[in-house]
Design a protein around this motif. Structure first.
Motif, mmCIF file in Angstrom:
data_model
loop_
_atom_site.group_PDB
_atom_site.id
_atom_site.type_symbol
_atom_site.label_atom_id
_atom_site.label_comp_id
_atom_site.label_asym_id
_atom_site.label_seq_id
_atom_site.Cartn_x
_atom_site.Cartn_y
_atom_site.Cartn_z
ATOM 1 N N VAL A 391 0.750 -0.851 0.570
ATOM 2 C CA VAL A 391 0.191 -0.056 -0.092
ATOM 3 C C VAL A 391 0.129 1.117 -0.232
ATOM 4 C CG1 VAL A 391 -1.151 0.701 1.212
ATOM 5 C CG2 VAL A 391 -1.292 -1.544 1.553
ATOM 6 N N TRP A 392 0.901 1.843 -0.982
ATOM 7 C CA TRP A 392 1.188 3.187 -1.413
ATOM 8 C C TRP A 392 1.381 4.164 -1.408
ATOM 9 C CZ3 TRP A 392 5.145 1.365 -6.010
ATOM 10 C CH2 TRP A 392 5.742 0.041 -4.729
ATOM 11 N N HIS A 396 3.917 7.487 -5.722
ATOM 12 C CA HIS A 396 4.831 6.264 -5.490
ATOM 13 C C HIS A 396 4.585 5.168 -6.903
ATOM 14 C CE1 HIS A 396 6.011 7.513 -2.031
ATOM 15 N NE2 HIS A 396 7.219 6.836 -2.323
ATOM 16 N N HIS A 397 3.340 6.128 -8.298
ATOM 17 C CA HIS A 397 3.039 5.284 -8.616
ATOM 18 C C HIS A 397 4.001 4.807 -9.657
ATOM 19 C CE1 HIS A 397 3.128 8.235 -12.432
ATOM 20 N NE2 HIS A 397 2.466 9.506 -11.148
ATOM 21 N N ARG A 402 8.801 -0.766 -11.873
ATOM 22 C CA ARG A 402 10.702 -0.872 -11.629
ATOM 23 C C ARG A 402 10.370 -1.667 -10.952
ATOM 24 N NH1 ARG A 402 12.799 4.359 -9.139
ATOM 25 N NH2 ARG A 402 11.147 5.080 -10.578
ATOM 26 N N VAL A 403 9.407 -1.912 -9.428
ATOM 27 C CA VAL A 403 9.506 -3.236 -8.853
ATOM 28 C C VAL A 403 9.232 -4.655 -9.028
ATOM 29 C CG1 VAL A 403 8.320 -3.798 -6.043
ATOM 30 C CG2 VAL A 403 9.590 -0.696 -7.084
ATOM 31 N N ARG A 404 8.265 -4.001 -9.951
ATOM 32 C CA ARG A 404 7.208 -5.523 -10.454
ATOM 33 C C ARG A 404 8.700 -6.229 -11.403
ATOM 34 N NH1 ARG A 404 2.440 -3.829 -11.689
ATOM 35 N NH2 ARG A 404 1.636 -4.825 -9.735
ATOM 36 N N ALA A 405 9.738 -5.470 -12.456
ATOM 37 C CA ALA A 405 10.213 -5.618 -12.830
ATOM 38 C C ALA A 405 12.064 -6.439 -12.040
ATOM 39 C CB ALA A 405 11.041 -4.993 -14.003
ATOM 40 N N GLN A 423 -4.851 7.779 -3.172
ATOM 41 C CA GLN A 423 -4.996 9.558 -3.060
ATOM 42 C C GLN A 423 -4.113 9.920 -1.848
ATOM 43 O OE1 GLN A 423 -3.928 11.158 -5.661
ATOM 44 N NE2 GLN A 423 -4.189 9.589 -7.869
ATOM 45 N N PHE A 424 -4.506 11.569 -2.192
ATOM 46 C CA PHE A 424 -4.152 12.399 -0.556
ATOM 47 C C PHE A 424 -5.591 12.316 -0.163
ATOM 48 C CE2 PHE A 424 -1.039 13.512 -3.885
ATOM 49 C CZ PHE A 424 0.053 13.508 -3.601
#
Length: 592
Positions: A391-392, A396-397, A402-405, A423-424
């Motif tokens: 949960v970010w 950080h979208h 890059r993390v999945r890669a 979201q905010f």
């Protein structure tokens, strides 16, 4: 407030097998009819349709409907209406179904018997928690990491939304048969931890009597000052150095705004960090740890007050100190995903869905934040979890690909990685950054709006949507306040039973259950249908990882109950009608 208000949004529930026993029964009946038609040669022997049932919106169309005949017409080579007629003729008889009709070009509508329509009420009263907990997870092991706010200051209202979402999602997944472990990732390494350390140290020297110009990019809020004063009270002046010695020979901290000025301010802050490290030596870690531990303790206390708990707390420091980062890079190198360029070590993420390659180790030999994240997610998978949910914050979208890669490069299991973006949140006071010194903390919001209202309001919208938190509405006692609206439903039911006692009447639940099918009350069909659909609402919310769907379902259920209550007198002289209405009312607050 009802005894099961926020059952899935707050409290860990129990498991149960099927999201809709009636739907399962109807699917079985229709599957039997299909098998009969295959055996008789009416349908092809290899005909294997997907059977889909939906609740009807119009009572005239029955309780459930299926479009199987329309969906199967082409494969079967027959007209939908012909298939529908054949299916209805082949349906086994069942006491739960009172009538079956064909509508339009081939829809099949099922009308339930009176006893079957009220079966959900009996199930709720027998075991409300089990009724609410369909087992769709089948024991899938899920690691849910959420909040993970840097321990560099108090939690603000944005963190609170992630905490409410993550906690509710954990309860929801557990309720639906997933084996969930919740984890908080402690960012206790890297530059932000250093910024906190020098922020505390500057205030520490100030508390020692020094005249200090706190770096403009340090944390300026009062909590830093309080932390520094506590450090002085605990350890005395053991860390004291003259401020003039700290800043001697360093570039100036520039004034003004703009990207260039901001960059120079950050350069100055980095110089301060390096100087304080050199001056304090081994004591630098003590100052840093005091700041981190103090803020983490405050975070834990806030989360406890918010009814949010974690199964594990994972320290970022352990990744480097335990060799996990080097292990991850070695594994990536062995798999051929790493290369060196300009003195840095790069991960070839562009070949796995990312927009460009990413640095793992800078040319100065220091690991990047990304390298730590790669090692952390490898550690998660190595612990045997089937699915990883992070949960970010919405900002950080761009980090997801890059993390999945990296996970795909390490394990070939990038599809196990899922991210929920939060979201905010805006308040009447506006959105404020942590360094501004005047942000609104989650603790303050809870004190203003109350714990239950804060959690519920956070969950009223999809996490991908911006949320405007109306504190005045959260505190109001009107039907516009969804929390009050739910609580008022339970209050009404409690009032009925108090009045029952006052009149000296007895409540007979078994008699009430038996009398329910004979009631012709206004709004009863809508209320019972809403109660019956609750397990499906839970299952769908879990599949979509969308706890906000349940807040809407709760409000709709409350609306149906209030309508039923307003349209029918509860305490009538006739014992059968009275017991039936009280039985139905007693089932309602278990869902609210």
């Amino acid at each position: 407030m009802g005894p099961r208000l926020f059952l899935l949004l707050q409290s860990p529930p129990i498991y149960a097998p099927d999201p809709s026993p009636m739907k399962h029964l109807l699917e079985s009946l229709l599957a039997s009819a299909v098998a009969t038609l295959r055996a008789d040669g009416v349908l092809p022997a290899d005909f294997a349709p997907v059977i889909q049932f939906d609740r009807t919106r119009d009572k005239a169309h029955g309780d459930w409907a299926t479009n199987l005949a329309l969906a199967s017409a082409k494969a079967a080579g027959r007209k939908p209406r012909d298939i529908a007629e054949a299916l209805v003729a082949a349906l086994p008889a069942d006491a739960a179904v009172s009538k079956v009709e064909i509508a339009g070009p081939g829809f099949i509508n099922f009308f339930l018997s009176a006893d079957s329509r009220f079966a959900a009420v009996q199930q709720i009263l027998a075991d409300a928690a089990a009724f609410s907990s369909p087992d769709i997870g089948q024991g899938e092991k899920v690691l849910l990491e959420y909040v993970s706010a840097n321990p560099t200051g108090p939690m603000h209202v944005g963190h609170g939304r992630g905490a409410a979402y993550g906690s509710a999602l954990a309860n929801l997944l557990r309720a639906t048969g997933h084996a969930v472990t919740t984890e908080y990732y402690i960012n206790d390494a890297g530059r932000q931890a250093d910024v906190l350390a020098v922020s505390v140290y500057a205030r520490y020297l100030e508390a020692c009597g020094e005249t200090v110009q706190v770096p403009s990019r340090a944390y300026p809020a009062d909590y830093v000052k309080t932390c520094a004063e506590a450090l002085l009270a605990r350890d005395g002046r053991v860390y004291f150095r003259p401020w003039a010695e700290v800043i001697a020979g360093l570039p100036e901290d520039p004034e003004g705004d703009g990207d260039e000025i901001k960059a120079r301010k950050e350069t100055y802050l980095d110089a301060i960090i390096s100087r304080v490290r050199d001056l304090l030596g081994a004591d630098y870690r003590k100052v840093q740890d005091f700041g981190l531990d103090t803020q983490l303790a405050d975070i834990r206390a806030t989360l406890d007050a918010f009814n949010v708990s974690f199964d594990a707390w994972f320290s970022e420091r352990t990744l480097a100190e335990g060799g996990a980062i080097d292990k991850a890079i070695t594994r990536l190198r062995e798999r051929g995903h790493v290369y060196e360029q300009d003195g840095a070590i790069w991960l070839r993420t562009s070949a796995l869905g990312d927009e460009k390659d990413r640095v793992l180790v800078r040319d100065n030999g220091i690991h990047t934040y990304f390298a730590a994240d790669v090692a952390y997610h490898l550690d998660k998978l190595d612990r045997g979890f089937d699915a990883l949910i992070d949960v970010w914050g919405a900002d950080h979208h761009g980090y997801i690909a890059r993390v999945r890669a990296a996970i795909e490069a390490l394990t070939g299991q990038g599809d196990r990685f899922h991210v929920a973006l939060i979201q905010f949140v805006t308040l009447s006071s506006g959105r404020m950054g942590k360094r501004s010194g005047n942000f609104v903390t989650l603790k303050q919001l809870i004190e203003e709006a109350g714990n239950d209202a804060t959690r519920f309001f956070y969950l009223t919208r999809s996490p991908e949507q911006h949320l405007e938190f109306d504190i005045d509405l959260a505190r109001s006692q009107t039907a516009d306040n969804p929390v009050y609206y739910l609580q008022y439903a339970h209050a009404r039911i409690s009032s009925i039973f108090r009045e029952l006692d006052t009149r000296g009447w007895q409540f007979d639940q078994e008699a009430g259950l038996a009398a329910l099918p004979a009631l012709g009350d206004s709004g009863i069909e809508e209320l019972v249908k809403r109660l019956s659909a609750w397990p499906e609402a839970v299952a769908n919310a879990a599949r979509n990882r969308a706890p906000h769907q349940l807040t809407h379902a709760l409000r709709e259920l409350a609306q149906e109950f209030h309508g039923y209550y307003n349209g029918n007198k509860m305490l009538v002289d006739d014992a059968g009608e009275r017991n039936a209405r009280l039985t139905l009312s007693l089932a309602a607050p278990d869902r609210m």
